[in-house]
Design a protein around this motif. Structure first.
Motif, short mmCIF file in Angstrom:
data_model
loop_
_atom_site.label_atom_id
_atom_site.label_comp_id
_atom_site.label_asym_id
_atom_site.label_seq_id
_atom_site.Cartn_x
_atom_site.Cartn_y
_atom_site.Cartn_z
N LEU A 1 0.85 -1.20 0.00
CA LEU A 1 0.00 0.00 0.00
C LEU A 1 0.88 1.24 0.00
O LEU A 1 1.79 1.38 0.81
CB LEU A 1 -0.96 0.06 1.21
CG LEU A 1 -1.97 1.22 1.25
CD1 LEU A 1 -3.27 0.79 1.97
CD2 LEU A 1 -1.39 2.43 1.96
N HIS B 1 -2.64 -0.03 -4.29
CA HIS B 1 -2.77 -1.12 -3.31
C HIS B 1 -2.92 -2.42 -4.11
O HIS B 1 -3.98 -3.05 -4.13
CB HIS B 1 -3.96 -0.86 -2.38
CG HIS B 1 -3.93 -1.67 -1.12
ND1 HIS B 1 -2.90 -2.54 -0.79
CD2 HIS B 1 -4.82 -1.76 -0.09
CE1 HIS B 1 -3.16 -3.11 0.38
NE2 HIS B 1 -4.32 -2.66 0.82
N ASN C 1 -9.00 6.79 -4.62
CA ASN C 1 -7.81 6.60 -3.79
C ASN C 1 -6.92 5.50 -4.36
O ASN C 1 -7.10 5.07 -5.51
CB ASN C 1 -8.24 6.29 -2.35
CG ASN C 1 -9.11 5.02 -2.27
OD1 ASN C 1 -9.11 4.20 -3.17
ND2 ASN C 1 -9.82 4.86 -1.18
N ASN C 2 -5.97 5.05 -3.56
CA ASN C 2 -5.02 4.01 -3.99
C ASN C 2 -5.71 2.71 -4.43
O ASN C 2 -5.31 2.09 -5.42
CB ASN C 2 -4.02 3.73 -2.85
CG ASN C 2 -4.68 3.68 -1.47
OD1 ASN C 2 -5.90 3.66 -1.35
ND2 ASN C 2 -3.86 3.66 -0.44
N VAL C 3 -6.76 2.31 -3.71
CA VAL C 3 -7.45 1.06 -4.05
C VAL C 3 -8.13 1.22 -5.42
O VAL C 3 -8.04 0.35 -6.28
CB VAL C 3 -8.45 0.64 -2.95
CG1 VAL C 3 -9.15 -0.66 -3.32
CG2 VAL C 3 -7.74 0.49 -1.61
N ASP D 1 -14.75 1.89 -0.25
CA ASP D 1 -13.61 2.01 0.67
C ASP D 1 -13.87 3.27 1.50
O ASP D 1 -14.76 4.08 1.17
CB ASP D 1 -12.31 2.12 -0.14
CG ASP D 1 -11.04 2.09 0.72
OD1 ASP D 1 -11.15 1.78 1.92
OD2 ASP D 1 -9.96 2.40 0.20
N SER E 1 -8.83 8.13 3.73
CA SER E 1 -7.79 7.10 3.76
C SER E 1 -6.78 7.42 4.87
O SER E 1 -6.74 8.54 5.38
CB SER E 1 -7.07 7.03 2.42
OG SER E 1 -7.82 6.25 1.52
N LEU E 2 -5.95 6.44 5.16
CA LEU E 2 -4.87 6.61 6.15
C LEU E 2 -4.06 7.86 5.82
O LEU E 2 -3.61 8.01 4.67
CB LEU E 2 -3.92 5.42 6.08
CG LEU E 2 -4.34 4.08 6.67
CD1 LEU E 2 -3.41 2.98 6.19
CD2 LEU E 2 -4.30 4.15 8.18
N CYS F 1 -12.46 -3.46 1.15
CA CYS F 1 -11.14 -3.97 1.58
C CYS F 1 -10.94 -3.90 3.10
O CYS F 1 -10.08 -4.59 3.62
CB CYS F 1 -10.04 -3.20 0.88
SG CYS F 1 -10.01 -1.44 1.28
N LEU F 2 -11.72 -3.07 3.78
CA LEU F 2 -11.56 -2.84 5.22
C LEU F 2 -10.23 -2.14 5.52
O LEU F 2 -9.28 -2.39 4.79
CB LEU F 2 -11.63 -4.15 6.02
CG LEU F 2 -12.98 -4.87 6.06
CD1 LEU F 2 -12.79 -6.31 6.49
CD2 LEU F 2 -13.92 -4.18 7.02
N PRO F 3 -10.10 -1.34 6.54
CA PRO F 3 -11.15 -1.03 7.51
C PRO F 3 -12.23 -0.13 6.91
O PRO F 3 -11.99 0.54 5.93
CB PRO F 3 -10.37 -0.29 8.61
CG PRO F 3 -9.20 0.32 7.91
CD PRO F 3 -8.85 -0.62 6.80
#
Ligand code: CP
Ligand code: NVA
Length: 309
Positions: A130, A135, A166-168, A227, A231-232, A267-269
């Motif tokens: 990630l 990801h 986002n990345n996903v 998602d 994001s983080l 994908c969680l969380p």
């Protein structure tokens, strides 16, 4: 030596081989318990070093089980506990040591350039666990899950993403090109996929469908993905962004625009982008999706170690 950094840089043939291998290995493991090693222990004696600069539950555990089930071992590092994290040691020197001690390196980071720097200096394979733009291990595993549940090649299905770009999503867009499936995206105009990824799709003579109305994106879908809106380490005004996604929340009404047998994946969380009744309901396969990551990580590792049959 093969790296696993971005789906767009890996051939369709290799990605499909990884999925085929994962299907076979999953079937063969039915009677084995968690830490029992696959027949032939193909990665016996190999050490995978994992480094996390951001939180992780699933990626960490799935790589742990994956390498163990292939007969190898793993060690997890946090960058802030290394000299690298304090800025006292260069990536080049760190990479040299990792390459001397280990056989493979999995990195989760907030910095795409760092993945590329490690790639430059490592003499062992690097896996992107990630980054801000990708990801890949998650999305390849999601392709596996979709085909497992739908019992069809993903190229025959309508895939929908409702949520942030986002990345996903970037990896899902890459997968839509590599696996030739139809991808409809529902998101606010302000949060549409960036020009870099859209131009890459055009360059590959493929198309993605973007709607600012979630109902239009969901129409006729076989699978709806979502998602977290935040994001983080997403550096935005969180309250404001969540409010901008209000009408993109996945609920029963929105799922009603998809096919009757549409499934929900995430994908969680999770955050508040999906209602509990959908996330925990019959259409949701999120726990199976999470566990499948172990099976796909194994085939990704075998690909990187040149042992994919
Ligand atoms: N989906 C996923 O990558 O989960 P973690 O952040 O817990 O690894
Ligand atoms: N888009 C999310 C995925 C978490 C697995 C993030 O980057 O935080």
């Amino acid at each position: 030596m093969k790296h696993f950094i971005n789906l767009k840089d890996i051939s369709s043939r290799d990605l499909k081989q990884i999925i085929i291998d994962a299907k076979r290995r999953k079937k063969l493991r039915k009677k084995l318990s968690t830490l029992e090693v696959d027949k032939g222990a193909p990665l016996k004696g190999k050490l995978l070093i994992q480094m996390f600069e951001k939180s992780s539950l699933r990626t960490r555990l799935s790589f742990y089980l994956a390498i163990k089930q292939l007969g190898g071992g793993t060690l997890t590092l946090r960058s802030n506990e290394l000299h690298l994290g304090q800025g006292g040691e260069s990536i080049a020197d760190t990479a040299k040591i990792l390459s001397t001690y280990g056989d493979g390196f999995m990195l989760r980071t907030d910095n795409d350039k760092k993945v590329e720097s490690f790639k430059k200096y490592l003499s062992i394979p690097v896996i992107n666990g990630l980054s801000p733009s990708s990801h890949p291990t998650q999305v390849l595993s999601d392709v596996f899950t979709v085909e497992e549940i739908k019992k069809k090649p993903i190229s025959k299905l309508n895939i929908c993403w409702i949520g942030d770009s986002n990345n996903v999503l970037d990896s899902l867009i890459a997968a839509s090109v590599k696996f030739s499936f139809k991808l409809s995206i529902g998101c606010p105009r302000k949060f549409e996929p960036g020009t870099k990824v859209r131009n890459w799709v055009i360059k590959n003579k493929k198309k993605i469908f973007i709607y600012n109305d979630p109902k239009k994106a969901a129409l006729g879908a076989d699978v709806i993905f979502s998602d977290k809106v935040i994001s983080l380490n997403d550096k935005v005004n969180k309250k404001k962004k969540i409010a901008q996604f209000k009408k993109f929340k996945i609920n029963k009404k929105l799922m009603g625009h998809a096919k009757k047998d549409c499934i929900f994946l995430h994908c969680l969380p999770r955050g508040n982008e999906v209602t509990d009744d959908i996330f925990l309901g019959k259409k949701s396969h999120v726990w199976q999706q999470a566990l499948n990551r172990v099976h796909v990580q194994k085939s990704i590792l075998l690909y990187c170690f040149g042992k994919l049959r």
